[in-house]
Motif scaffolding. Structure first.
Motif, PDB file in Angstrom:
ATOM      1  N   MET A 100      11.609 -54.821   2.025  1.00  0.00           N
ATOM      2  CA  MET A 100      11.956 -55.869   1.053  1.00  0.00           C
ATOM      3  C   MET A 100      13.175 -55.442   0.227  1.00  0.00           C
ATOM      4  SD  MET A 100       8.156 -57.181  -0.159  1.00  0.00           S
ATOM      5  CE  MET A 100       8.805 -58.306  -1.389  1.00  0.00           C
ATOM      6  N   TYR A 101      14.139 -54.860   0.883  1.00  0.00           N
ATOM      7  CA  TYR A 101      15.311 -54.330   0.188  1.00  0.00           C
ATOM      8  C   TYR A 101      16.143 -55.423  -0.470  1.00  0.00           C
ATOM      9  CZ  TYR A 101      17.610 -55.566   4.588  1.00  0.00           C
ATOM     10  OH  TYR A 101      18.070 -56.242   5.694  1.00  0.00           O
ATOM     11  N   SER A 102      16.164 -56.608   0.087  1.00  0.00           N
ATOM     12  CA  SER A 102      16.918 -57.696  -0.547  1.00  0.00           C
ATOM     13  C   SER A 102      16.233 -58.143  -1.834  1.00  0.00           C
ATOM     14  CB  SER A 102      17.060 -58.884   0.411  1.00  0.00           C
ATOM     15  OG  SER A 102      17.874 -58.519   1.504  1.00  0.00           O
ATOM     16  N   PHE A 103      14.913 -58.083  -1.857  1.00  0.00           N
ATOM     17  CA  PHE A 103      14.141 -58.346  -3.075  1.00  0.00           C
ATOM     18  C   PHE A 103      14.524 -57.303  -4.133  1.00  0.00           C
ATOM     19  CE2 PHE A 103      10.242 -57.648  -5.583  1.00  0.00           C
ATOM     20  CZ  PHE A 103       9.963 -58.931  -6.026  1.00  0.00           C
ATOM     21  N   ALA A 104      14.563 -56.035  -3.718  1.00  0.00           N
ATOM     22  CA  ALA A 104      14.947 -54.951  -4.638  1.00  0.00           C
ATOM     23  C   ALA A 104      16.367 -55.165  -5.158  1.00  0.00           C
ATOM     24  CB  ALA A 104      14.829 -53.597  -3.940  1.00  0.00           C
ATOM     25  N   LEU A 105      17.276 -55.598  -4.295  1.00  0.00           N
ATOM     26  CA  LEU A 105      18.649 -55.869  -4.718  1.00  0.00           C
ATOM     27  C   LEU A 105      18.673 -56.938  -5.804  1.00  0.00           C
ATOM     28  CD1 LEU A 105      21.726 -55.530  -4.448  1.00  0.00           C
ATOM     29  CD2 LEU A 105      21.635 -57.229  -2.595  1.00  0.00           C
ATOM     30  N   GLY A 106      17.913 -58.002  -5.615  1.00  0.00           N
ATOM     31  CA  GLY A 106      17.847 -59.058  -6.626  1.00  0.00           C
ATOM     32  C   GLY A 106      17.331 -58.539  -7.951  1.00  0.00           C
ATOM     33  N   LEU A 107      16.297 -57.702  -7.908  1.00  0.00           N
ATOM     34  CA  LEU A 107      15.772 -57.099  -9.141  1.00  0.00           C
ATOM     35  C   LEU A 107      16.810 -56.211  -9.817  1.00  0.00           C
ATOM     36  CD1 LEU A 107      12.141 -56.150  -8.027  1.00  0.00           C
ATOM     37  CD2 LEU A 107      12.773 -57.866  -9.740  1.00  0.00           C
ATOM     38  N   ILE A 108      17.535 -55.428  -9.027  1.00  0.00           N
ATOM     39  CA  ILE A 108      18.573 -54.553  -9.581  1.00  0.00           C
ATOM     40  C   ILE A 108      19.652 -55.389 -10.265  1.00  0.00           C
ATOM     41  CG2 ILE A 108      20.482 -53.000  -8.950  1.00  0.00           C
ATOM     42  CD1 ILE A 108      18.547 -51.848  -6.763  1.00  0.00           C
ATOM     43  N   GLU A 109      20.100 -56.427  -9.588  1.00  0.00           N
ATOM     44  CA  GLU A 109      21.157 -57.274 -10.159  1.00  0.00           C
ATOM     45  C   GLU A 109      20.706 -57.937 -11.460  1.00  0.00           C
ATOM     46  OE1 GLU A 109      23.444 -58.377  -5.990  1.00  0.00           O
ATOM     47  OE2 GLU A 109      21.989 -59.804  -6.823  1.00  0.00           O
ATOM     48  N   ARG A 110      19.470 -58.424 -11.501  1.00  0.00           N
ATOM     49  CA  ARG A 110      18.969 -59.067 -12.724  1.00  0.00           C
ATOM     50  C   ARG A 110      18.746 -58.049 -13.829  1.00  0.00           C
ATOM     51  NH1 ARG A 110      18.951 -61.962 -15.613  1.00  0.00           N
ATOM     52  NH2 ARG A 110      16.935 -62.886 -15.973  1.00  0.00           N
ATOM     53  N   THR A 111      18.407 -56.813 -13.470  1.00  0.00           N
ATOM     54  CA  THR A 111      18.271 -55.760 -14.474  1.00  0.00           C
ATOM     55  C   THR A 111      19.620 -55.524 -15.140  1.00  0.00           C
ATOM     56  OG1 THR A 111      16.462 -54.726 -13.242  1.00  0.00           O
ATOM     57  CG2 THR A 111      17.594 -53.360 -14.883  1.00  0.00           C
ATOM     58  N   LEU A 112      20.666 -55.469 -14.342  1.00  0.00           N
ATOM     59  CA  LEU A 112      22.017 -55.310 -14.891  1.00  0.00           C
ATOM     60  C   LEU A 112      22.368 -56.476 -15.805  1.00  0.00           C
ATOM     61  CD1 LEU A 112      23.681 -54.002 -11.635  1.00  0.00           C
ATOM     62  CD2 LEU A 112      23.470 -52.694 -13.769  1.00  0.00           C
ATOM     63  N   ASP A 113      22.040 -57.691 -15.381  1.00  0.00           N
ATOM     64  CA  ASP A 113      22.281 -58.881 -16.210  1.00  0.00           C
ATOM     65  C   ASP A 113      21.503 -58.805 -17.519  1.00  0.00           C
ATOM     66  OD1 ASP A 113      23.919 -59.985 -14.263  1.00  0.00           O
ATOM     67  OD2 ASP A 113      22.381 -61.368 -13.515  1.00  0.00           O
ATOM     68  N   HIS A 114      20.258 -58.379 -17.429  1.00  0.00           N
ATOM     69  CA  HIS A 114      19.404 -58.309 -18.616  1.00  0.00           C
ATOM     70  C   HIS A 114      20.016 -57.410 -19.687  1.00  0.00           C
ATOM     71  CE1 HIS A 114      15.692 -58.248 -20.962  1.00  0.00           C
ATOM     72  NE2 HIS A 114      15.866 -56.949 -21.072  1.00  0.00           N
ATOM     73  N   TYR A 115      20.570 -56.306 -19.252  1.00  0.00           N
ATOM     74  CA  TYR A 115      21.195 -55.362 -20.185  1.00  0.00           C
ATOM     75  C   TYR A 115      22.671 -55.686 -20.437  1.00  0.00           C
ATOM     76  CZ  TYR A 115      17.041 -52.444 -20.154  1.00  0.00           C
ATOM     77  OH  TYR A 115      15.757 -51.975 -20.304  1.00  0.00           O
ATOM     78  N   LYS A 116      23.122 -56.828 -19.897  1.00  0.00           N
ATOM     79  CA  LYS A 116      24.508 -57.285 -20.069  1.00  0.00           C
ATOM     80  C   LYS A 116      25.510 -56.221 -19.647  1.00  0.00           C
ATOM     81  CE  LYS A 116      23.289 -60.458 -23.825  1.00  0.00           C
ATOM     82  NZ  LYS A 116      21.949 -60.649 -23.369  1.00  0.00           N
ATOM     83  N   GLU A 117      25.253 -55.653 -18.479  1.00  0.00           N
ATOM     84  CA  GLU A 117      26.108 -54.605 -17.947  1.00  0.00           C
ATOM     85  C   GLU A 117      26.844 -55.105 -16.709  1.00  0.00           C
ATOM     86  OE1 GLU A 117      23.931 -50.978 -17.423  1.00  0.00           O
ATOM     87  OE2 GLU A 117      23.031 -51.160 -19.401  1.00  0.00           O
ATOM     88  N   ASN A 118      28.096 -54.732 -16.626  1.00  0.00           N
ATOM     89  CA  ASN A 118      28.921 -55.076 -15.482  1.00  0.00           C
ATOM     90  C   ASN A 118      28.939 -53.860 -14.558  1.00  0.00           C
ATOM     91  OD1 ASN A 118      30.666 -56.349 -13.776  1.00  0.00           O
ATOM     92  ND2 ASN A 118      32.445 -56.169 -15.120  1.00  0.00           N
ATOM     93  N   ALA A 119      28.470 -54.052 -13.346  1.00  0.00           N
ATOM     94  CA  ALA A 119      28.407 -52.935 -12.406  1.00  0.00           C
ATOM     95  C   ALA A 119      28.538 -53.452 -10.984  1.00  0.00           C
ATOM     96  CB  ALA A 119      27.099 -52.169 -12.565  1.00  0.00           C
TER      97      ALA A 119
END
Length: 180
Positions: free
Chosen positions: A139-158
């Motif tokens: 479920m690596y694409s699921f993990a990718l989505g979680l990672i991206e939203r985590t970055l958004d949550h902390y308002k980080e550009n990465a």
């Protein structure tokens, strides 16, 4: 697999594609559970795979893209149910690097039978994280989505670079580099 993964998936499908699509994919899937899930129940992962495959056929969106969308969607479930979790971390990289040593430890306390992916940190600094995802469920694409939203949550550009380490997607390397 814990029922919350199923109930939230069907909620996402309803929100994005309508209740008719939910009914259609459940009907077409011939599921042992008949699509009757509770958030605290435990169900076979193959049922989620079947539902995603049927949704893919109905929407013409690849299964991996749907899993990615679901990871993004599921993050909001985490913030609704476990908002205080995010207060323990100063930024996204700290939270993501703490998945195995903190977050999954807490999940296992609540759900001892949960079958979670394993994350191994290869490199960690204030601006870069290299973490390996390991799961027979791929479920690596699921993990990718979680990672991206985590970055958004902390308002980080990465920048997130995902590299499959095997053809099945059961081992995937994520490199996250914060932009200066």
């Amino acid at each position: 697999m814990k029922g919350i993964v199923f109930t939230e998936f069907l909620e996402m499908v309803e929100n994005k594609y309508g209740i008719e699509t939910v009914d259609k994919i459940i009907t077409e899937s011939n599921l042992e559970s008949r699509g009757a899930y509770t958030s605290v129940g435990t169900y076979e992962f193959k049922e989620l795979e079947i539902l995603i495959k049927k949704l893919s056929q109905n929407t013409k969106i690849t299964s991996q893209n749907l899993m990615h969308l679901y990871g993004i969607y599921f993050f909001d479930t985490l913030t609704k149910n476990y908002l205080n979790l995010f207060d323990h971390y100063k930024d996204a990289l700290q939270l993501i690097s703490g998945i195995e040593k903190h977050i999954h430890v807490e999940v296992r306390k609540m759900y001892p039978d949960a079958e979670l992916p394993y994350f191994e940190t290869h490199e960690s600094s204030d601006s870069k994280l290299v973490i390996e995802y390991n799961s027979e469920r791929a479920m690596y694409s699921f993990a990718l989505g979680l990672i991206e939203r985590t970055l958004d949550h902390y308002k980080e550009n990465a920048k997130v670079i995902m590299k499959l380490l095997n053809n099945s997607g059961t081992r995937v390397l994520f490199t996250i580099i914060k932009n200066a």
